[in-house]
Each structure stands twice: as C-alpha cells, then as structure tokens.
Scaffold this motif. Sequence first.
Motif, PDB file in Angstrom:
ATOM      1  N   SER A  92       0.880  -1.270   0.301  1.00 29.72           N
ATOM      2  CA  SER A  92      -0.249   0.101   0.143  1.00 29.72           C
ATOM      3  C   SER A  92       0.859   0.881  -0.036  1.00 29.72           C
ATOM      4  CB  SER A  92      -0.961   0.200   1.474  1.00 29.72           C
ATOM      5  OG  SER A  92      -0.205   0.116   2.116  1.00 29.72           O
ATOM      6  N   SER A  93       2.155   1.359   0.276  1.00 25.04           N
ATOM      7  CA  SER A  93       2.809   2.344   0.783  1.00 25.04           C
ATOM      8  C   SER A  93       2.801   2.721  -0.559  1.00 25.04           C
ATOM      9  CB  SER A  93       4.177   2.259   1.373  1.00 25.04           C
ATOM     10  OG  SER A  93       3.153   1.857   2.312  1.00 25.04           O
ATOM     11  N   ARG A  94       3.719   1.721  -1.759  1.00 22.32           N
ATOM     12  CA  ARG A  94       3.678   2.027  -3.210  1.00 22.32           C
ATOM     13  C   ARG A  94       2.547   2.737  -3.936  1.00 22.32           C
ATOM     14  NH1 ARG A  94       6.305   1.550  -6.884  1.00 22.32           N
ATOM     15  NH2 ARG A  94       4.847   0.897  -8.841  1.00 22.32           N
ATOM     16  N   GLU A  95       1.529   2.467  -3.655  1.00 22.98           N
ATOM     17  CA  GLU A  95       0.461   2.746  -3.791  1.00 22.98           C
ATOM     18  C   GLU A  95       0.004   4.711  -3.788  1.00 22.98           C
ATOM     19  OE1 GLU A  95      -2.192  -0.295  -4.536  1.00 22.98           O
ATOM     20  OE2 GLU A  95      -1.970   0.161  -6.793  1.00 22.98           O
ATOM     21  N   GLN A 106      17.289  -0.750   1.527  1.00 26.87           N
ATOM     22  CA  GLN A 106      16.732  -2.189   1.417  1.00 26.87           C
ATOM     23  C   GLN A 106      17.000  -2.519   0.198  1.00 26.87           C
ATOM     24  OE1 GLN A 106      12.554  -0.588   1.210  1.00 26.87           O
ATOM     25  NE2 GLN A 106      13.087   0.960   2.767  1.00 26.87           N
ATOM     26  N   GLN A 107      16.908  -4.488   0.062  1.00 26.12           N
ATOM     27  CA  GLN A 107      16.556  -5.519  -0.684  1.00 26.12           C
ATOM     28  C   GLN A 107      15.659  -6.372  -1.276  1.00 26.12           C
ATOM     29  OE1 GLN A 107      20.662  -6.840   1.154  1.00 26.12           O
ATOM     30  NE2 GLN A 107      21.363  -6.554  -1.424  1.00 26.12           N
ATOM     31  N   PRO A 108      14.664  -6.046  -1.637  1.00 28.09           N
ATOM     32  CA  PRO A 108      13.060  -6.325  -1.887  1.00 28.09           C
ATOM     33  C   PRO A 108      13.792  -7.459  -3.095  1.00 28.09           C
ATOM     34  CG  PRO A 108      12.679  -4.015  -2.252  1.00 28.09           C
ATOM     35  CD  PRO A 108      14.340  -3.820  -1.881  1.00 28.09           C
ATOM     36  N   GLU A 109      14.584  -7.148  -3.728  1.00 31.57           N
ATOM     37  CA  GLU A 109      15.088  -7.822  -5.295  1.00 31.57           C
ATOM     38  C   GLU A 109      15.143  -9.007  -5.484  1.00 31.57           C
ATOM     39  OE1 GLU A 109      16.339  -5.129  -3.740  1.00 31.57           O
ATOM     40  OE2 GLU A 109      16.439  -3.486  -5.391  1.00 31.57           O
ATOM     41  N   VAL A 110      15.599  -9.786  -3.521  1.00 32.87           N
ATOM     42  CA  VAL A 110      15.987 -11.243  -3.192  1.00 32.87           C
ATOM     43  C   VAL A 110      14.643 -11.355  -3.183  1.00 32.87           C
ATOM     44  CG1 VAL A 110      17.983 -10.664  -1.659  1.00 32.87           C
ATOM     45  CG2 VAL A 110      15.922 -10.806  -1.053  1.00 32.87           C
ATOM     46  N   LEU A 111      13.573 -10.756  -3.037  1.00 38.36           N
ATOM     47  CA  LEU A 111      12.115 -11.205  -2.856  1.00 38.36           C
ATOM     48  C   LEU A 111      11.251 -10.857  -4.612  1.00 38.36           C
ATOM     49  CD1 LEU A 111      11.092 -10.240   0.595  1.00 38.36           C
ATOM     50  CD2 LEU A 111      11.691 -12.459  -0.740  1.00 38.36           C
ATOM     51  N   ASP A 112      12.305 -10.425  -4.783  1.00 37.39           N
ATOM     52  CA  ASP A 112      11.670 -10.347  -6.755  1.00 37.39           C
ATOM     53  C   ASP A 112      10.397  -9.500  -6.741  1.00 37.39           C
ATOM     54  OD1 ASP A 112      13.244 -11.313  -8.735  1.00 37.39           O
ATOM     55  OD2 ASP A 112      11.976 -13.721  -8.569  1.00 37.39           O
ATOM     56  N   ILE A 113      10.654  -8.351  -5.399  1.00 38.22           N
ATOM     57  CA  ILE A 113       9.640  -7.335  -5.467  1.00 38.22           C
ATOM     58  C   ILE A 113      10.132  -5.974  -5.576  1.00 38.22           C
ATOM     59  CG2 ILE A 113       8.136  -6.287  -3.833  1.00 38.22           C
ATOM     60  CD1 ILE A 113       8.390  -8.474  -2.012  1.00 38.22           C
ATOM     61  N   LYS A 114       9.575  -4.866  -6.565  1.00 37.90           N
ATOM     62  CA  LYS A 114      10.434  -3.811  -7.069  1.00 37.90           C
ATOM     63  C   LYS A 114      10.039  -3.076  -5.732  1.00 37.90           C
ATOM     64  CE  LYS A 114       9.607   0.685  -9.108  1.00 37.90           C
ATOM     65  NZ  LYS A 114       9.151   0.970 -10.359  1.00 37.90           N
ATOM     66  N   ASN A 115      11.824  -1.993  -5.717  1.00 44.20           N
ATOM     67  CA  ASN A 115      11.934  -1.776  -4.314  1.00 44.20           C
ATOM     68  C   ASN A 115      11.734  -0.118  -5.215  1.00 44.20           C
ATOM     69  OD1 ASN A 115      13.724   0.049  -3.074  1.00 44.20           O
ATOM     70  ND2 ASN A 115      15.180  -1.036  -3.092  1.00 44.20           N
ATOM     71  N   HIS A 116      10.571   0.302  -3.964  1.00 44.34           N
ATOM     72  CA  HIS A 116       9.912   1.547  -3.938  1.00 44.34           C
ATOM     73  C   HIS A 116      10.517   2.485  -3.500  1.00 44.34           C
ATOM     74  CE1 HIS A 116       7.399   0.228  -1.018  1.00 44.34           C
ATOM     75  NE2 HIS A 116       7.524   1.249  -0.430  1.00 44.34           N
ATOM     76  N   SER A 117      11.521   2.034  -2.074  1.00 39.45           N
ATOM     77  CA  SER A 117      12.403   3.039  -1.451  1.00 39.45           C
ATOM     78  C   SER A 117      13.396   4.138  -2.515  1.00 39.45           C
ATOM     79  CB  SER A 117      13.360   2.256  -0.491  1.00 39.45           C
ATOM     80  OG  SER A 117      14.316   2.124  -0.796  1.00 39.45           O
ATOM     81  N   ALA A 118      13.673   3.904  -3.512  1.00 38.68           N
ATOM     82  CA  ALA A 118      14.335   5.119  -4.085  1.00 38.68           C
ATOM     83  C   ALA A 118      13.587   6.871  -4.665  1.00 38.68           C
ATOM     84  CB  ALA A 118      15.075   4.360  -5.697  1.00 38.68           C
TER      85      ALA A 118
END
Lengths: 92, 118, 130
Positions: free
Chosen positions: B17-20, B51-63
């Motif tokens: 939800s934070s991404r949206e 943060q490295q959500p890439e290890v979960l194949d999730i897009k990193n929105h922290s950038a």
Amino acid sequence: MKSLFILNNPTKLDACLNAMSTQDGLLLIEDAVIATHHSGLSCVTYALEEDLIARGLSQLVKQHLVNSNIKIIDYTQFVELTLQYDKTVSWL
Amino acid sequence: MKSICIIFNKVPYGSQSSRELLDIALMAAAFDMPIKALFIEQGVLQLINKQQPEVLDIKNHSATFKALELYGIEEIYVDANALNNYQLTHDDLMPIAELIDNNAISEHIQQSDFVLML
Amino acid sequence: MAIFSLLVTATPYSAQGQFSALQFVRVAINNGHSIKRVFFYADGVLVASRLNHPPSDEINLTKAWAKLAIEQDIDLVVCVTAALKRGITNHAEAERNALTGENLDPAFEISGLGQLTEAMLESDRLITFG
C-alpha cells in the motif's frame, strides 16, 4: 482545523488516538464499533449504529453506554457529522 | 492551494500500500499542492537504508522516497518515538526526513486540508 | 447542501469498506447532498470487473455501484495503473497494452490519479473507505 477521525479497525485504536488533537472527534465504524468499551476514549466519540446492529451489539452497547459520552449515530448523522468537522481522516 | 498530508504507517513489502500511497503524493505534487509526508509507527521502516526487496523479486520503491525532493515534496517527517521502539537511529535511515515527536505529528495532521493513508 | 467525493481502496468481498461506501453514498444522496466522484484505488478497483459473480443470495457490489451510478449520475472512476496491475481493463486499455479481452463494467471509467486530486479540490469533503 477540527478533524473527524474515522476508524474501522479496532486494533489500530491506540495509534489513532495518539494522532488526534484535543478538538478532534472519533467515529468508530465497521469492526471498530467493538471498541466502545475502551477506557482511553476521552475524546468526543461516536459509534455507527448500523454497524452495531449488524453485529448484534446495539442493545448491549446502549445499556453499557448509559453513563458514557459516546454517542451512537446512524448513517444519516454520519454524513452530517463529516460536515461539522473541517475534514475527515480515515485511519487505516 | 489546499494542502495534503500523506501518512505512511505500514512495514514495507508485506503490504504494497505504501507504493500506491507514494503515487498519490507524486500526483498531488504535480497539482502543486503543498505536501507533508509523515512516516509514523511501523511506517518508519519504509525509510531504512539498504532495502533489498529484489531478493524477493519485489520492486524497490524506496528509491522514490529519496527522490521526493525532486518532485517538490520537501516536508518529510519521521516519528522519533517509533524509531526508538525499533532501536533505530537517524543514521539507519535515508537522509531525507526530519525527526519529530508525537505532538508535532498531531499538529501536521491538524494543519493539513486533506490527510490520506492507505 | 454539500458535494462529497469518495476514495475507495477496500477490497470487495473480503472487507466491509465497499459496502460502507455504498451506504454512505446512498444516504448522502437521500439527504440532498451530491456526489461528485467515487474514485477506486488499490484493491478497490477490483469491484469494477463485470465478471465478479457472487452467489445469488449475496449482494453483487459491481451491480450495486452501477445501479447507483446510472440512477444518480455518479462518476465512478477506476485508477488506470491500479486497475491494469490487477487485470481490470476496458477495450481501449486492452488494445494499448496488447491484452486479450476486457472486463470493465460500463458504469465505470478508467482514468488517471489526477481525477482523484481534482475530486479532492472540487468537493467539500473527501471520505476514504479502506
């Protein structure tokens, strides 16, 4: 600015109360109507009657609230209440 | 112009939800609305460095948080009390947010014309 | 009389928010207020699929919104990014994105987040149902 905080999740009550200012009001809707007995409700608090009725809690809560400042309001009053405050904050 | 306060209060990645919510902040910025971004409670974890959500194949929105300033969102605040609760310090976070206490959080919410969470 | 807009992010059927939002809109209109726009975002967009088909003894939320929108001339807008991500599309978006099929109920339209910001600025109150 006076805000009406709208809470639908009873587990978030404390966080919601923390964010409120003294002149703000709190409206409990959906599952959050079960929080009417919470001891920390020192703010102006409303609970949505239809959500209480749906859960079979209307009579119980009304008896319990005889001496409390929590007001039970229906959807018509909910709509009007949002206009008595400058804005609403749905605490999710 | 009316102002908006966007409140981040969720742990990243368990919910998206934070991404949206971030997209709403960027759109409000495009409309030149004055914006405050508040990171409170578990939402302070959104700002952790590395943060490295890439290890979960999730897009990193922290950038995108780091780039908020480029979009004209300069008022970014983080809940000091919550940082404490997670034994974090300002150094563990992206250097974009100012530490504030609970009273200041309430004040920012009070002063804004709109307050959105997701 | 006031002008309201709603932001609905609640997922249909697994949560109550869509039902609450419908109730709010009905009552606001009955009381003489007007609804500028209902903007569906996040999982809230899932309600716009005309393929939602609950058992016949349950309320069909898609049809309930559509009926209200047609009777009361209410703008139901679904965020394009949130919708496409979740498999909700109309004909134009399907063509643009090379998708087969379309499922947006005709009572809803697909548009951008700017429609939310505009609704906020042009209404007396924005109420979020999440």
